[in-house]
Design a protein around this motif. Structure first.
Motif, PDB file in Angstrom:
ATOM      1  N   ALA A  16       0.846  -1.168   0.384  1.00 17.65           N
ATOM      2  CA  ALA A  16       0.028   0.289   0.349  1.00 17.65           C
ATOM      3  C   ALA A  16       0.841   1.451  -0.565  1.00 17.65           C
ATOM      4  CB  ALA A  16      -0.932   0.194   1.341  1.00 17.65           C
ATOM      5  N   GLY A  17       0.445   2.251  -0.209  1.00 18.13           N
ATOM      6  CA  GLY A  17       1.221   3.544  -0.642  1.00 18.13           C
ATOM      7  C   GLY A  17       0.839   5.211   0.096  1.00 18.13           C
ATOM      8  N   HIS A  18       0.500   5.720  -0.054  1.00 18.14           N
ATOM      9  CA  HIS A  18       0.019   7.472   0.774  1.00 18.14           C
ATOM     10  C   HIS A  18       0.148   8.433  -0.155  1.00 18.14           C
ATOM     11  CE1 HIS A  18      -0.608  10.884   3.107  1.00 18.14           C
ATOM     12  NE2 HIS A  18      -0.885  10.076   4.015  1.00 18.14           N
TER      13      HIS A  18
ATOM     14  N   THR B 199      -3.482   0.724  -3.616  1.00 19.33           N
ATOM     15  CA  THR B 199      -4.009   0.477  -2.468  1.00 19.33           C
ATOM     16  C   THR B 199      -3.849   2.022  -1.796  1.00 19.33           C
ATOM     17  OG1 THR B 199      -5.525  -1.161  -2.271  1.00 19.33           O
ATOM     18  CG2 THR B 199      -5.337   0.097  -0.544  1.00 19.33           C
ATOM     19  N   THR B 200      -4.122   2.824  -1.450  1.00 17.10           N
ATOM     20  CA  THR B 200      -3.135   4.173  -0.857  1.00 17.10           C
ATOM     21  C   THR B 200      -4.361   4.855  -0.056  1.00 17.10           C
ATOM     22  OG1 THR B 200      -2.101   5.844  -1.763  1.00 17.10           O
ATOM     23  CG2 THR B 200      -3.549   5.416  -2.804  1.00 17.10           C
TER      24      THR B 200
ATOM     25  N   MET C 140      -9.527   1.763  -1.540  1.00 14.33           N
ATOM     26  CA  MET C 140      -9.525   0.724  -1.248  1.00 14.33           C
ATOM     27  C   MET C 140      -9.121   0.169  -3.025  1.00 14.33           C
ATOM     28  SD  MET C 140     -11.972  -0.979   1.880  1.00 14.33           S
ATOM     29  CE  MET C 140     -12.563   0.562   1.793  1.00 14.33           C
ATOM     30  N   ARG C 141      -8.059  -0.173  -3.283  1.00  9.88           N
ATOM     31  CA  ARG C 141      -7.904  -0.871  -4.821  1.00  9.88           C
ATOM     32  C   ARG C 141      -7.277  -2.091  -4.024  1.00  9.88           C
ATOM     33  NH1 ARG C 141      -5.801   4.137  -6.708  1.00  9.88           N
ATOM     34  NH2 ARG C 141      -7.201   5.598  -6.785  1.00  9.88           N
ATOM     35  N   GLU C 142      -6.380  -2.730  -5.156  1.00  8.60           N
ATOM     36  CA  GLU C 142      -6.051  -4.359  -5.347  1.00  8.60           C
ATOM     37  C   GLU C 142      -4.639  -4.369  -5.296  1.00  8.60           C
ATOM     38  OE1 GLU C 142      -8.802  -6.659  -7.301  1.00  8.60           O
ATOM     39  OE2 GLU C 142      -9.743  -4.731  -7.202  1.00  8.60           O
ATOM     40  N   SER C 143      -4.153  -3.620  -4.905  1.00  9.01           N
ATOM     41  CA  SER C 143      -2.981  -4.180  -4.605  1.00  9.01           C
ATOM     42  C   SER C 143      -2.803  -4.911  -2.717  1.00  9.01           C
ATOM     43  CB  SER C 143      -1.994  -3.036  -4.473  1.00  9.01           C
ATOM     44  OG  SER C 143      -1.906  -1.958  -3.498  1.00  9.01           O
ATOM     45  N   ALA C 144      -4.207  -3.894  -2.062  1.00 11.26           N
ATOM     46  CA  ALA C 144      -3.235  -4.293  -0.718  1.00 11.26           C
ATOM     47  C   ALA C 144      -4.843  -4.200   0.517  1.00 11.26           C
ATOM     48  CB  ALA C 144      -2.771  -3.519  -0.007  1.00 11.26           C
TER      49      ALA C 144
END
Lengths: 344, 344
Positions: free
Chosen positions: A281-283, A297-298, A340-344
């Motif tokens: 996840a990121g920011h 996801t960020t 919320m997306r697919e990476s986390a």
């Protein structure tokens, strides 16, 4: 009785017992102000030689309509996004933005200040370099024209618009904890105050959630090339053996981009379903984060409000300076939103 | 004999039978010019009241050191990359760049021209909007100050630095043909001349290689949001059944980003090894292309040379205008380089 002399609008306003903005209003359009005040001004005028110096009174209206925007680098899509929104907002309000990058170099930030002053911009919106900023350069700018900072509060005295890193880190850490393994934090170099605040937010939330925080420092010389740093950091982690955990939270999206690319290149599957090897996840939710594979996801910084409030604060400060009043708002801290997306 | 009067340096130069730049040189440093010429000037001076008007002679040196840079959007990492390089090059040469975006809107491009002129920049480097540009705006800029275009030659009269799209498309089409199935071309909206040139380059190379070209038009309203267009286009292609082929060549990297994200989201494996479902390639090698999953095979525009030549041409044109001479070079077309990565 001899009539009195006054050197300035300010002196005359004081003598007449009215505020400077009220006096300006009187000269613009006497019907705008209360009759009792108008009579007081007119009585004072009769007893004085005072005549408003129209040129001086309009000097402040002789400000250019140009506004300077100074950021560390346009290679960062987050700055690009906020600067674009600031530019459109300024144009809508009848101002003309000009943008200068400091290319993340202190001496170029100082030169950019000189350029902005030579262009006689009416005000400036600045994302300071932070750790590398030369305090004197920003002070020179602030002494000359109204300045608003965003992203990084270089100087507690300056009006500032920024992200609530404690809130945003709490939101994403809580989400990751309730949806899988608690996250390990991948640190970035502390180029601005955001990095430290985000790490502190991560630690505080992990403690509140009853987990031990684990921060992996970035073992590289400080740099703004976050994609490269993230790529190399992930390579180093993988070269040291297996992943230290199944969930990685990166301090920003650009670092997450690099970390994802290195994980993918080494054959790892990234994503939130059980068949995947690692969640990342990121920011920031910068504009390309929805187009990574998988999508990232960020935490979405409120870029539209950061831009709108920066412009609003700056224009309020310009107006106040013209009127000799003190603006009310000096600091705006905005919450971020979980994406919320697919990476986390 | 009465001494003669001359109104200007030009008049005097003509009377003395020397060029204006030579006369300037004489006043700067007489030892710089040939003795015979020097004597001719000094003879003419003795016969005249002429004294160089130092203020007028230095007027051209009173140009600001500011240079304007105008591009359609900084949301495109290719423009960000070239603009950054231009800015650093200008600073190195003692000029101060200021950047303005037209936000891909013709009315804002016209306003940006007004802003640049109000800032009294000494010259401008412009990537014109292209299809949407208002010709009159760029003409106004060109009439006022030296202008160099890059990326898109808005006007055949203006100095221009750009990519050789015929060469670059030939290189990548040949590479894709010799390493697998011949490519299908995913078209982008024709916002600038590059799109048309790239499609033409694709068609010509496919014909030379003995293959039938297949171009898939972008079924969407024209827009600069290439990632979104690429994503939606790939979704449409996949919704219509299977892929039309195993190799897709996108007209630029941003479109390829979106196409890759949509292919990945639908479960397709992207890459050049046999286990993959589809190869995807782009054009531009913008800074994030090495960090996609998988990393993107593309043609690298020569961004450093595009920036360096744009600055070189502009400074040559400014100098020529000051000297009254005609600069030699007006057009620089640069070859791109194949960058083989994992996606194709």
């Amino acid at each position: 009785m001899a009539k009195k002399n006054y050197k300035s609008m300010d002196d005359f306003a004081t003598a007449a017992g009215v505020s400077r903005p009220t006096l300006s209003k009187y000269f613009d359009d006497p019907s705008q102000i209360k009759e009792v005040t108008r009579k007081r001004i007119e009585a004072a005028l009769r007893k004085s030689h005072f005549e408003p110096n129209l040129f001086a009174r309009h000097l402040n209206r002789k400000r250019t309509r140009n506004i300077g925007i100074l950021v560390p680098t346009m290679s960062d899509p987050f700055y690009v996004q906020v600067v674009s929104l600031i530019e459109l907002e300024l144009r809508e309000k009848g101002f003309w933005p000009v943008q200068i990058s400091s290319h993340t170099r202190p001496e170029l930030e100082a030169e950019a200040v000189r350029t902005l002053l030579s262009l006689k911009v009416a005000g400036a919106i600045v994302a300071p370099l932070g750790a590398g900023s030369r305090r004197s350069a920003l002070e020179r700018l602030r002494d000359a024209i109204p300045v608003v900072c965003f992203d990084n509060p270089a100087d507690a005295d300056l009006p500032y618009v920024g992200n609530d890193n404690a809130q945003s880190m709490a939101a994403i850490v809580q989400y990751l904890c309730r949806s899988g393994e608690p996250p390990i934090f991948l640190e970035i170099p502390h180029m601005t105050e955001n990095a430290g605040e985000r790490q502190a937010g991560y630690r505080a939330t992990m403690a509140r959630e009853g987990h031990s925080p684990l921060v992996i420092d970035c073992d590289a010389p400080p740099s703004w090339e976050f994609e490269r740093l993230g790529y190399e950091q992930m390579q180093r982690i993988l070269a040291n053996g297996s992943l230290p955990g199944k969930t990685l939270l990166c301090a920003n999206d650009r670092f997450a981009f690099g970390a994802m690319a290195a994980a993918f290149a080494s054959g790892l599957k990234i994503g939130r379903n059980d068949a995947c090897d690692v969640r990342i996840a990121g920011h920031d939710d910068h504009p390309l984060s929805r187009y990574t594979c998988p999508s990232l996801t960020t935490m979405a910084q409120n870029a539209p409000e950061i831009a709108a409030k920066s412009v609003e604060l700056l224009l309020a400060h310009i107006e106040s300076e013209d009127d000799g009043t003190t603006p009310v708002t000096n600091k705006v801290i905005l919450e971020a939103t979980l994406v919320m997306r697919e990476s986390a």
